[in-house]
Scaffold this motif. Structure first.
Motif, PDB file in Angstrom:
ATOM      1  N   ASN A   1      -5.899   1.665  -4.174  1.00  0.00           N
ATOM      2  CA  ASN A   1      -4.557   1.980  -3.737  1.00  0.00           C
ATOM      3  C   ASN A   1      -3.752   2.463  -4.936  1.00  0.00           C
ATOM      4  O   ASN A   1      -3.939   1.975  -6.054  1.00  0.00           O
ATOM      5  CB  ASN A   1      -3.924   0.719  -3.142  1.00  0.00           C
ATOM      6  CG  ASN A   1      -2.602   0.981  -2.486  1.00  0.00           C
ATOM      7  OD1 ASN A   1      -2.147   2.115  -2.404  1.00  0.00           O
ATOM      8  ND2 ASN A   1      -1.969  -0.073  -2.008  1.00  0.00           N
ATOM      9  N   ILE A   2      -2.859   3.407  -4.698  1.00  0.00           N
ATOM     10  CA  ILE A   2      -1.938   3.887  -5.739  1.00  0.00           C
ATOM     11  C   ILE A   2      -0.520   3.635  -5.248  1.00  0.00           C
ATOM     12  O   ILE A   2      -0.172   4.016  -4.140  1.00  0.00           O
ATOM     13  CB  ILE A   2      -2.122   5.384  -6.026  1.00  0.00           C
ATOM     14  CG1 ILE A   2      -3.526   5.670  -6.542  1.00  0.00           C
ATOM     15  CG2 ILE A   2      -1.083   5.868  -7.042  1.00  0.00           C
ATOM     16  CD1 ILE A   2      -3.832   7.146  -6.704  1.00  0.00           C
ATOM     17  N   GLN A   3       0.278   3.002  -6.085  1.00  0.00           N
ATOM     18  CA  GLN A   3       1.681   2.749  -5.777  1.00  0.00           C
ATOM     19  C   GLN A   3       2.532   3.164  -6.964  1.00  0.00           C
ATOM     20  O   GLN A   3       2.147   2.956  -8.110  1.00  0.00           O
ATOM     21  CB  GLN A   3       1.929   1.264  -5.494  1.00  0.00           C
ATOM     22  CG  GLN A   3       1.299   0.761  -4.229  1.00  0.00           C
ATOM     23  CD  GLN A   3       2.009   1.271  -2.992  1.00  0.00           C
ATOM     24  OE1 GLN A   3       3.212   1.471  -2.996  1.00  0.00           O
ATOM     25  NE2 GLN A   3       1.242   1.483  -1.942  1.00  0.00           N
ATOM     26  N   LYS A   4       3.694   3.702  -6.676  1.00  0.00           N
ATOM     27  CA  LYS A   4       4.664   4.005  -7.720  1.00  0.00           C
ATOM     28  C   LYS A   4       5.579   2.795  -7.830  1.00  0.00           C
ATOM     29  O   LYS A   4       6.337   2.502  -6.905  1.00  0.00           O
ATOM     30  CB  LYS A   4       5.452   5.266  -7.374  1.00  0.00           C
ATOM     31  CG  LYS A   4       6.351   5.744  -8.473  1.00  0.00           C
ATOM     32  CD  LYS A   4       6.973   7.078  -8.116  1.00  0.00           C
ATOM     33  CE  LYS A   4       7.796   7.584  -9.280  1.00  0.00           C
ATOM     34  NZ  LYS A   4       8.374   8.899  -8.975  1.00  0.00           N
ATOM     35  N   LEU A   5       5.466   2.071  -8.932  1.00  0.00           N
ATOM     36  CA  LEU A   5       6.233   0.841  -9.097  1.00  0.00           C
ATOM     37  C   LEU A   5       7.707   1.149  -9.370  1.00  0.00           C
ATOM     38  O   LEU A   5       8.596   0.537  -8.810  1.00  0.00           O
ATOM     39  CB  LEU A   5       5.644  -0.005 -10.223  1.00  0.00           C
ATOM     40  CG  LEU A   5       6.138  -1.420 -10.357  1.00  0.00           C
ATOM     41  CD1 LEU A   5       5.889  -2.207  -9.090  1.00  0.00           C
ATOM     42  CD2 LEU A   5       5.469  -2.109 -11.527  1.00  0.00           C
TER      43      LEU A   5
END
Length: 156
Positions: free
Chosen positions: A112-116
């Motif tokens: 998964n890729i998330q922009k924090l």
């Protein structure tokens, strides 16, 4: 006439003694600091590439001392156990909770890729059963924290 000959001879000799400086470091710094047009899609692709490289490295038999956080030159890796309680209320805590719940329920959990925030991306992945971190350190999943500044500087 004599003065003209001396003057021309002096100017030729003076031009030959100009000190030249190495400008390769300055040129490299200018290249690094150029403004680049980077789209969100470009950033996500680069985060995916870096995350996959980190996943391959840490899913292998990469032996390190067991700890919660590993800091490398390009990124930070945080590892978590699915059975430990989640602390905090932010997006990162929600991701930890989601991975923990999925793994506890036996559901398939992927990357998964998330922009924090504006400066940080998280690439998360479950550790494989054969990885050193899972077998010895008893960790179940990992977060790769990637700085957007570092990622942008690597995009050509």
């Amino acid at each position: 006439m004599r003065y003209l000959i001396y003057l021309s001879l002096f100017s030729v000799l003076a031009c030959g003694r100009v000190k030249q400086e190495d400008t390769s470091e300055i040129r490299a710094e200018i290249e690094r600091s150029k403004i680049k047009r980077v789209t969100e899609k470009d950033l996500m692709q680069e985060v995916s590439v870096w995350g996959e490289q980190a996943k391959k490295k840490w899913d292998a038999d990469y032996r390190v001392e067991c700890q919660q956080t590993y800091v490398l030159d390009d990124y930070t890796l945080e590892v978590y156990n699915k059975d430990l309680p989640v602390e905090g209320q932010g997006l990162k805590s929600q991701l930890i909770e989601a991975y923990s719940y999925g793994l506890q329920q036996g559901q398939p959990v992927g990357t998964n890729i998330q922009k924090l925030n504006d400066t940080l991306f998280i690439y998360s992945f479950p550790l494989s059963d054969k990885s050193y971190l899972k077998q010895v350190c008893k960790q179940d999943f990992a977060f790769v924290l990637l700085s957007s500044k570092k990622i942008i500087s690597q995009i050509k």
